[in-house]
Motif scaffolding. Structure first.
Motif, PDB file in Angstrom:
ATOM      1  N   ARG A  19      -5.099   5.304 -15.327  1.00 18.53           N
ATOM      2  CA  ARG A  19      -5.710   3.983 -15.137  1.00 18.53           C
ATOM      3  C   ARG A  19      -5.876   3.682 -13.657  1.00 18.53           C
ATOM      4  NH1 ARG A  19      -3.091  -1.287 -14.522  1.00 18.53           N
ATOM      5  NH2 ARG A  19      -4.633  -2.937 -14.904  1.00 18.53           N
ATOM      6  N   SER A  20      -6.969   3.010 -13.329  1.00 17.74           N
ATOM      7  CA  SER A  20      -7.188   2.559 -11.960  1.00 17.74           C
ATOM      8  C   SER A  20      -7.766   1.147 -11.979  1.00 17.74           C
ATOM      9  CB  SER A  20      -8.143   3.500 -11.213  1.00 17.74           C
ATOM     10  OG  SER A  20      -9.426   3.491 -11.812  1.00 17.74           O
ATOM     11  N   LEU A  21      -7.504   0.414 -10.921  1.00 16.44           N
ATOM     12  CA  LEU A  21      -8.003  -0.952 -10.767  1.00 16.44           C
ATOM     13  C   LEU A  21      -8.466  -1.151  -9.338  1.00 16.44           C
ATOM     14  CD1 LEU A  21      -8.271  -3.991 -11.707  1.00 16.44           C
ATOM     15  CD2 LEU A  21      -5.926  -4.284 -10.856  1.00 16.44           C
TER      16      LEU A  21
ATOM     17  N   ARG B 294      -2.980  -1.849 -24.616  1.00 11.52           N
ATOM     18  CA  ARG B 294      -2.733  -0.430 -24.839  1.00 11.52           C
ATOM     19  C   ARG B 294      -1.384  -0.169 -25.498  1.00 11.52           C
ATOM     20  NH1 ARG B 294      -5.990   2.604 -26.023  1.00 11.52           N
ATOM     21  NH2 ARG B 294      -4.791   4.416 -25.291  1.00 11.52           N
ATOM     22  N   HIS B 295      -0.632  -1.212 -25.796  1.00 11.53           N
ATOM     23  CA  HIS B 295       0.674  -1.073 -26.441  1.00 11.53           C
ATOM     24  C   HIS B 295       1.578  -0.120 -25.655  1.00 11.53           C
ATOM     25  CE1 HIS B 295      -1.000  -3.264 -29.834  1.00 11.53           C
ATOM     26  NE2 HIS B 295      -2.029  -2.440 -29.803  1.00 11.53           N
TER      27      HIS B 295
ATOM     28  N   VAL C 184       0.847  -1.194   0.000  1.00 12.07           N
ATOM     29  CA  VAL C 184       0.000   0.000   0.000  1.00 12.07           C
ATOM     30  C   VAL C 184       0.881   1.242   0.000  1.00 12.07           C
ATOM     31  CG1 VAL C 184      -1.942  -1.127   1.163  1.00 12.07           C
ATOM     32  CG2 VAL C 184      -0.149  -0.033   2.527  1.00 12.07           C
ATOM     33  N   GLY C 185       0.267   2.382  -0.326  1.00 15.06           N
ATOM     34  CA  GLY C 185       0.988   3.640  -0.350  1.00 15.06           C
ATOM     35  C   GLY C 185       1.533   3.948  -1.730  1.00 15.06           C
ATOM     36  N   ASP C 186       2.483   4.882  -1.788  1.00 10.25           N
ATOM     37  CA  ASP C 186       3.112   5.260  -3.051  1.00 10.25           C
ATOM     38  C   ASP C 186       4.221   4.266  -3.368  1.00 10.25           C
ATOM     39  OD1 ASP C 186       1.478   7.498  -3.253  1.00 10.25           O
ATOM     40  OD2 ASP C 186       2.885   8.760  -2.128  1.00 10.25           O
ATOM     41  N   LEU C 187       4.211   3.766  -4.581  1.00  9.19           N
ATOM     42  CA  LEU C 187       5.171   2.733  -4.961  1.00  9.19           C
ATOM     43  C   LEU C 187       5.336   2.704  -6.472  1.00  9.19           C
ATOM     44  CD1 LEU C 187       2.732   0.652  -5.845  1.00  9.19           C
ATOM     45  CD2 LEU C 187       2.793   0.058  -3.442  1.00  9.19           C
ATOM     46  N   GLU C 188       6.201   1.805  -6.939  1.00  8.87           N
ATOM     47  CA  GLU C 188       6.360   1.568  -8.367  1.00  8.87           C
ATOM     48  C   GLU C 188       5.889   0.151  -8.672  1.00  8.87           C
ATOM     49  OE1 GLU C 188      10.280   2.371  -9.773  1.00  8.87           O
ATOM     50  OE2 GLU C 188       9.892   4.531  -9.888  1.00  8.87           O
ATOM     51  N   MET C 189       5.172   0.020  -9.786  1.00 10.22           N
ATOM     52  CA  MET C 189       4.557  -1.260 -10.092  1.00 10.22           C
ATOM     53  C   MET C 189       4.542  -1.498 -11.599  1.00 10.22           C
ATOM     54  SD  MET C 189       0.716  -2.559  -8.964  1.00 10.22           S
ATOM     55  CE  MET C 189       1.021  -2.104  -7.257  1.00 10.22           C
ATOM     56  N   ILE C 190       4.763  -2.754 -11.991  1.00 15.82           N
ATOM     57  CA  ILE C 190       4.636  -3.143 -13.393  1.00 15.82           C
ATOM     58  C   ILE C 190       3.181  -3.544 -13.619  1.00 15.82           C
ATOM     59  CG2 ILE C 190       5.364  -4.775 -15.179  1.00 15.82           C
ATOM     60  CD1 ILE C 190       8.044  -5.006 -13.710  1.00 15.82           C
ATOM     61  N   PRO C 191       2.453  -2.826 -14.474  1.00 17.28           N
ATOM     62  CA  PRO C 191       1.030  -3.122 -14.676  1.00 17.28           C
ATOM     63  C   PRO C 191       0.814  -4.526 -15.244  1.00 17.28           C
ATOM     64  CG  PRO C 191       1.601  -0.961 -15.549  1.00 17.28           C
ATOM     65  CD  PRO C 191       2.884  -1.655 -15.238  1.00 17.28           C
ATOM     66  N   ALA C 192      -0.433  -4.969 -15.196  1.00 17.20           N
ATOM     67  CA  ALA C 192      -0.786  -6.279 -15.728  1.00 17.20           C
ATOM     68  C   ALA C 192      -0.349  -6.404 -17.180  1.00 17.20           C
ATOM     69  CB  ALA C 192      -2.292  -6.502 -15.612  1.00 17.20           C
ATOM     70  N   PHE C 193       0.202  -7.552 -17.533  1.00 12.87           N
ATOM     71  CA  PHE C 193       0.670  -7.765 -18.895  1.00 12.87           C
ATOM     72  C   PHE C 193      -0.463  -7.596 -19.904  1.00 12.87           C
ATOM     73  CE2 PHE C 193       4.966 -10.068 -18.837  1.00 12.87           C
ATOM     74  CZ  PHE C 193       5.404  -9.302 -17.773  1.00 12.87           C
ATOM     75  N   GLU C 194      -1.659  -7.986 -19.516  1.00 13.96           N
ATOM     76  CA  GLU C 194      -2.813  -7.827 -20.407  1.00 13.96           C
ATOM     77  C   GLU C 194      -3.001  -6.364 -20.794  1.00 13.96           C
ATOM     78  OE1 GLU C 194      -7.450  -7.301 -19.613  1.00 13.96           O
ATOM     79  OE2 GLU C 194      -6.695  -9.223 -18.892  1.00 13.96           O
ATOM     80  N   PHE C 195      -2.970  -5.481 -19.798  1.00 10.48           N
ATOM     81  CA  PHE C 195      -3.144  -4.050 -20.072  1.00 10.48           C
ATOM     82  C   PHE C 195      -2.017  -3.520 -20.947  1.00 10.48           C
ATOM     83  CE2 PHE C 195      -1.887   0.286 -18.970  1.00 10.48           C
ATOM     84  CZ  PHE C 195      -3.018   0.987 -19.373  1.00 10.48           C
TER      85      PHE C 195
END
Length: 313
Positions: free
Chosen positions: A249-251, A222-223, A207-218
């Protein structure tokens, strides 16, 4: 110290015997691949407390959990009707070659695997999407492997991440600008792994502010370049939410706060379509039916009734 490691290896080897009973069975075993296991990696992921009896009773019972969802998928600036399915099952995993183990070995890593599928139509032609995540039951590291495939009438694309010293990613596409690529990334939180981590212990979610690799599907729909993006995450009252400001984007994943923390549905908002026709739309999934089944044994014509049960026909 060596004595402790041996005891832990023995404990996980016993668990591995139970895990193999839950995974897809091969008609004929191939040669033992255990010699390809990485001992250090196995010890690293086994270095945690033993799963609870509640966890073992549910996940090591020789069955997968299969849940179907009504899907409203944003694609090309419109909402498409379809079905999504989440298939969770425990397996034994080889840490070095990073595939499902065919046989028991103390160095194998117990994982909770998620195969997430979507099927929907865009006009005359269909889309089929599948994401696979292999996440350690120990819940003390990143997913060991993530893959994504997508098929539609224009062609198909495939991407795979292997968790080694770095994240090693291979990507294949029929688009000229994407084509065949290999890259390495420093390790970051993977959105794909959170769907499995949640099932083990939602309180452990970042939780909180972080860095994340989005879902491969997305990333493929969206290329968008495969990399980590700034994000913020929040866990509250059976909802886990992620916002990516840079991606607009939000999930939000809705789940049961009580064990086994089944996923009730999700909403994903992002810009759909291209150019001036692109607009913010929300993909939604709502739970239809959930069953426990050794589905790999249910491959006769008579077993198609289970698709009716899951409301997939």
């Amino acid at each position: 110290m060596k004595k402790i490691v041996k005891i832990k290896s023995f404990i996980w080897s016993v668990i591995a015997l139970l895990l193999l009973a839950t995974s897809c069975k091969k008609e004929n075993h191939v040669k033992d691949l255990a010699h390809n296991s990485d001992t250090n990696t196995a010890i690293e992921y086994a270095n945690t407390k033993e799963p609870s009896q509640e966890f073992k009773d549910y996940w090591y019972a020789g069955k997968a959990e299969i849940t179907s969802y009504k899907l409203e998928q944003a694609r090309y600036g419109e909402i498409r009707s379809g079905k999504a399915v989440l298939i969770y099952v425990t397996e034994d995993f080889l840490p070095k070659v990073q595939v499902k183990a065919d046989r028991q070995h103390p160095n194998n890593i117990p994982v909770l695997k998620l195969n997430a599928t979507k099927k929907f139509n865009t006009g005359v032609y269909p889309y089929s999407i599948m994401q696979s995540t292999f996440y350690p039951v120990s819940n003390n590291g990143h997913a060991l492997k993530v893959s994504n495939s997508m098929q539609e009438w224009c062609g198909h694309v495939y991407a795979q991440l292997n968790n080694r010293n770095e994240f090693e990613i291979t990507s294949h596409s029929y688009f000229e600008s994407e084509a065949d690529k290999n890259l390495k990334l420093k390790k970051s939180i993977l959105e794909n792994e959170l769907w499995t981590q949640l099932r083990i212990n939602p309180k452990s979610l970042p939780v909180g502010d972080l860095e994340m690799i989005p879902a491969f599907e997305f990333l493929r729909l969206r290329h968008v370049p495969i990399k980590a993006y700034k994000a913020s995450a929040k866990l509250q009252n059976g909802n886990y939410s992620i916002v990516y400001p840079e991606l607009n984007r939000s999930l939000t994943i809705q789940f049961n706060t009580e064990f086994p923390h089944d996923i009730l549905g999700w909403e994903e908002t992002f810009k759909s379509g291209f150019g001036t026709k692109a607009k913010q739309l929300t993909t939604k999934a709502s739970k239809l039916k959930s069953i426990k089944s050794p589905y790999w044994q249910k491959n006769a014509n008579k077993d198609e009734v289970l698709r009716e049960t899951l409301q997939l026909n």
